[in-house]
Design a protein around this motif. Structure first.
Motif, short mmCIF file in Angstrom:
data_model
loop_
_atom_site.label_atom_id
_atom_site.label_comp_id
_atom_site.label_asym_id
_atom_site.label_seq_id
_atom_site.Cartn_x
_atom_site.Cartn_y
_atom_site.Cartn_z
N GLU A 24 68.45 66.99 -0.20
CA GLU A 24 69.67 66.40 0.34
C GLU A 24 70.16 65.26 -0.54
OE1 GLU A 24 71.65 67.19 2.69
OE2 GLU A 24 70.58 68.57 4.01
N SER A 28 73.58 65.81 -2.63
CA SER A 28 74.62 65.28 -1.75
C SER A 28 75.03 63.85 -2.05
CB SER A 28 74.17 65.37 -0.28
OG SER A 28 73.91 66.70 0.09
N ILE A 192 71.24 74.48 0.14
CA ILE A 192 71.84 73.16 -0.06
C ILE A 192 72.44 73.06 -1.45
CG2 ILE A 192 71.32 70.68 -0.27
CD1 ILE A 192 69.07 71.13 1.83
#
Length: 295
Positions: A24, A28, A192
């Protein structure tokens, strides 16, 4: 959060991701993406981590990994104490009956454990990575002569998580060509990352071969590397007869992907997998499990 379809229970489950917080952050956050671009996607990073996983220093990770992800030790061919390093455990062999193989010549089986997406009647110029992101078969293969062969055929994408059994197998009897290797980067193949990096499969290290199969035509087998994958190792002998269920090769540490391409009108994929793929959900499968039928 990654949701996948469990066809055994006919329900959706949440995937427990190895290194979820790291993924993540990397894919991100602005800082993570910068770190990804400068270091993580490069060969050196994965090579160094692969060397660590090949060393005895990594052996103490094995028990914790098994416990954290509830991996069934009864399937192991060797006792966990006998693994010399983490990569020995990661690329482990299983006992003979751990993965029953459907030998019916009309049945298409999964080449490995993982989560599967499948698409029929494919457009080679618009292969689906995730909803909203596509890539072309020419970009993936870098061979214009092969592209037309699989137009309007079937594409099967099997994502192997770090927690999965990491050996991949032949899905039919036949003769397999030599492997062609394509140099590339080392992005994660986790959903992801797939949602963040356009044409990811076309950028990563990958290799492919053609299985001239007895029942399903010429099947293109592609293996895609990923972050921290020390190597893609082919264990088959090229241009010699192979059997359905026989091992083709294995990955060292890291989540990885096997992509299969079938020619037009050779197979049909099971409806539950197709319907879940249309909705954007992967389906959990095991090596040797039925995923389709011969046409």
């Amino acid at each position: 959060m990654i949701k996948y379809f469990n066809r055994e229970t006919n329900s959706y489950e949440i995937e427990k991701v190895a290194g979820d917080k790291y993924l993540e952050w990397t894919y991100s956050s602005p800082v993570g993406m910068k770190f990804l671009d400068i270091i993580i996607k490069k060969k050196l990073f994965s090579k160094l981590y692969g060397q660590y996983c090949d060393s005895s220093l990594s052996k103490n990770k094995i028990t914790k990994f098994i416990n954290d992800f509830n991996i069934d030790e009864k399937e192991f061919k060797h006792e966990k104490e006998n693994y010399k390093c983490f990569n020995d455990f990661f690329s482990r062999e299983l006992i003979e009956d751990a993965r029953p193989i459907n030998y019916n010549e009309k049945i298409v089986i999964s080449p490995g454990d993982g989560r599967i997406l499948a698409y029929e009647n494919i457009d080679p110029d618009k292969l689906i990575q995730v909803k909203g992101l596509t890539y072309s078969l020419l970009e993936l293969l870098e061979d214009e002569n092969l592209v037309k062969k699989y137009e309007k055929g079937t594409c099967v994408i099997l994502r192997l998580c770090p927690t999965d059994y990491h050996r991949f197998h032949f899905i039919d009897n036949g003769i397999c060509s030599e492997t062609k290797k394509i140099k590339g980067l080392y992005y994660s193949v986790n959903p992801i990352a797939l949602e963040k990096v356009p044409k990811l499969f076309c950028q990563n290290k990958r290799e492919y071969s053609i299985l001239n199969s007895e029942n399903f035509g010429d099947i293109l087998y592609m293996e895609v590397g990923a972050t921290c994958v020390g190597a893609i190792l082919q264990t088959y002998s090229s241009l010699k007869r192979v059997k359905k269920g026989e091992e083709k090769g294995y990955f060292k540490f890291g989540g990885s992907t096997v992509i299969l391409f079938f020619e037009k009108d050779k197979i049909t994929i099971d409806n539950d997998i197709i319907e879940e793929s249309k909705k954007g959900f992967e389906t959990k499968v095991y090596m040797g499990e039925r995923i389709g039928l011969k046409l």
